[in-house]
Design a protein around this motif. Structure first.
Motif, mmCIF file in Angstrom:
data_model
loop_
_atom_site.group_PDB
_atom_site.id
_atom_site.type_symbol
_atom_site.label_atom_id
_atom_site.label_comp_id
_atom_site.label_asym_id
_atom_site.label_seq_id
_atom_site.Cartn_x
_atom_site.Cartn_y
_atom_site.Cartn_z
ATOM 1 N N UNK A 274 0.841 -1.197 0.000
ATOM 2 C CA UNK A 274 0.000 0.000 0.000
ATOM 3 C C UNK A 274 0.874 1.243 0.000
ATOM 4 N N UNK A 275 0.566 2.166 -0.900
ATOM 5 C CA UNK A 275 1.217 3.475 -0.863
ATOM 6 C C UNK A 275 0.482 4.363 0.141
ATOM 7 N N UNK A 276 1.234 5.139 0.893
ATOM 8 C CA UNK A 276 0.633 6.046 1.877
ATOM 9 C C UNK A 276 1.233 7.429 1.636
ATOM 10 N N UNK A 277 0.377 8.438 1.540
ATOM 11 C CA UNK A 277 0.920 9.783 1.300
ATOM 12 C C UNK A 277 -0.041 10.858 1.747
ATOM 13 N N UNK A 278 0.452 12.071 1.738
ATOM 14 C CA UNK A 278 -0.349 13.185 2.236
ATOM 15 C C UNK A 278 -1.090 13.938 1.140
ATOM 16 N N UNK A 279 -0.885 13.548 -0.114
ATOM 17 C CA UNK A 279 -1.440 14.287 -1.267
ATOM 18 C C UNK A 279 -1.147 15.764 -1.091
ATOM 19 N N UNK A 280 0.079 16.036 -0.752
ATOM 20 C CA UNK A 280 0.468 17.378 -0.398
ATOM 21 C C UNK A 280 1.897 17.645 -0.864
ATOM 22 N N UNK A 281 2.020 17.952 -2.136
ATOM 23 C CA UNK A 281 3.348 18.189 -2.696
ATOM 24 C C UNK A 281 3.794 19.607 -2.384
ATOM 25 N N UNK A 282 5.029 19.729 -1.940
ATOM 26 C CA UNK A 282 5.547 21.067 -1.619
ATOM 27 C C UNK A 282 7.005 21.164 -2.048
ATOM 28 N N UNK A 283 7.360 22.313 -2.606
ATOM 29 C CA UNK A 283 8.786 22.592 -2.825
ATOM 30 C C UNK A 283 9.411 22.901 -1.468
#
Ligand code: NAD
Ligand code: TYD
Length: 379
Positions: A274-283
């Motif tokens: 399972x991939x887990x992420x914040x759906x929150x891309x930031x430079x």
């Protein structure tokens, strides 16, 4: 919902392990089992982070003991065998690792030892115990993915999105993205992921695997971007930005990672990842900007003065440009959702570091290692 009784958490004194153990004991009412925390207490392991858990659930708590600490290395098979026997382990959550990319560039050997050889040792000991238990239950080896009760041992491996390599401007990592690790850290984690899957396909060991994006939150060792920046801002020190600062990471508040792990452990499909992420891309520069605003707001410092301490420094060799996770599988199949927004998580994190200077100073002075030295000698 699986009934997990005796969970061996490895690396439970590190950043994510500490938060996971706290989450299970303090905010997961459906968890009624025991946690056995096996940690080698490297520079990244901090036993003082679990003092509160030790008091409430440990051997001196005066009530039923549900938390145990064992000092030991996951590469040490004999030690592992002893622990599996002593506590009748039915679940493994493998956090133990060398985890910092910059350190892996300077000294890759311990990354190969712990992340590859350590995972191998743990898998092999888990397999032995799983087979013994399966034979005891005198049934067929339990490979069914949806069985609620699996005799023996379920093995969860905590991994990173960095195994997938670096993205261009578009696209996301999915569970089927081919592995393309590029740093010694990510290569060692990729190797460990392959071992975990091989132990499932070859021997039938019930495993699950998660690949998570960058975590942030309380108890993170102050060598990683967010805690390092917060502390340096609070102390008026330079803020080192690698390269042009436009590298992108997908950030997730650490408690939400813990909740994802709990969802996978209790109802994830065996043999799956399972991939887990914040759906929150930031430079990186955008994160630093956000942090400057929050730190200034919380401390009364002048944001412009903090901004003037930014220093663009030499880039990290092989610096991955962009990570971005597609985590729709865990959302759709297990009903997991991120609960903490990035902004909310950053505020909580800044407040935590501001209020826990003792924790930081104990790391600086080396005091966080006194307990180990007093009990086990200098390591
Ligand atoms: P960390 O470096 O803060 O903690 C690692 C812990 O493992 C420490 O307590 C250390 O003492 C222990 N350890 C190291 N070598 C050991 C060994 N040989 N035997 C037993 N214990 C040992 O790491 P973290 O940030 O908490 O990461 C935990 C896991 O999550 C790692 O496997 C990492 O790859 C993975 N991960 C981390 C992130 C992140 O953003 N931090 C994101 C995704 C996945
Ligand atoms: P880091 O927290 O080390 O996590 P990872 O390398 O596993 O993603 O770094 C996050 C990003 O911040 C990464 O692009 C490197 C960058 N970075 C800096 O610009 N300056 C720093 O001092 C550090 C530690 C990281």
């Amino acid at each position: 919902m699986r009934n997990l009784k005796n969970i061996l958490v490895t690396g439970g004194c590190g950043f994510i392990g500490v938060n996971f153990i706290r989450l299970l004991f303090k905010h997961t009412p459906e968890f009624s089992g025991r946690i056995i925390n096996l940690d080698a207490l490297t520079y990244a392991g901090n036993i003082t982070s679990l003092q509160e858990i030790e008091k409430e659930f440990g051997i001196d708590s005066g009530s039923t003991v549900r938390y145990f600490f064992e000092l030991g290395d996951i590469c040490d098979r004999q030690r592992l065998e002893g622990i599996f026997d002593k506590y009748d382990i039915d679940t493994v959550v493998n956090f133990a690792a060398e985890s910092h990319v910059d350190r892996s560039i300077l000294g890759p050997e311990t990354f190969v030892k712990t992340n590859v050889m350590g995972t191998f040792a743990l898998l092999d000991v888990a397999r032995r115990h799983w087979q013994l238990d399966a034979e005891d239950s005198s049934g067929p080896l339990p490979v069914s993915a949806d069985a609620e009760y699996i005799p023996g041992v379920i093995f969860h491996h905590v991994s990173t999105d960095e195994v997938y390599g670096s993205l261009g401007e578009a696209g996301f990592f999915t569970e089927t993205t081919p592995y393309d690790p590029r740093s010694p850290y990510s290569a060692s984690k990729a190797a460990s992921d392959h071992l975990v899957m091989a132990w499932h396909h070859t021997y039938g060991l019930p495993v699950t695997l998660s690949n998570c994006s960058n975590n942030f939150g309380p108890f993170q060792f102050p060598e990683k971007l967010i805690p390092l920046m917060i502390i340096n801002m609070m102390e008026g020190k330079p803020l080192p930005v690698y390269g042009d600062g436009k590298n992108i990471r997908d950030w997730l508040y650490v408690e939400d990672h813990g909740r994802a792990l709990w969802a996978i452990l209790s109802k994830g499909q065996l043999g799956e990842k399972y991939n887990v992420g914040g759906e929150n891309e930031m430079e990186n520069v955008a994160i630093i900007d956000e942090l400057i605003k929050i730190v200034a707001d919380k401390s009364g410092m002048d944001p412009e003065k903090i901004r003037r301490t930014i220093r663009f420094v030499k880039d990290r060799p092989g610096h991955d440009r962009r990570y971005a996770i597609d985590c729709s599988r865990i959302k759709e199949e297990l009903g997991w959702e991120r609960e903490t927004s990035f902004e909310e998580g950053l505020i909580k994190t800044v407040e935590w570091y501001r209020d826990n200077m003792t924790w930081i100073n104990r790391i600086r002075s080396g005091e966080y290692r006194y307990w180990v030295e007093e009990n086990y000698g200098r390591r």
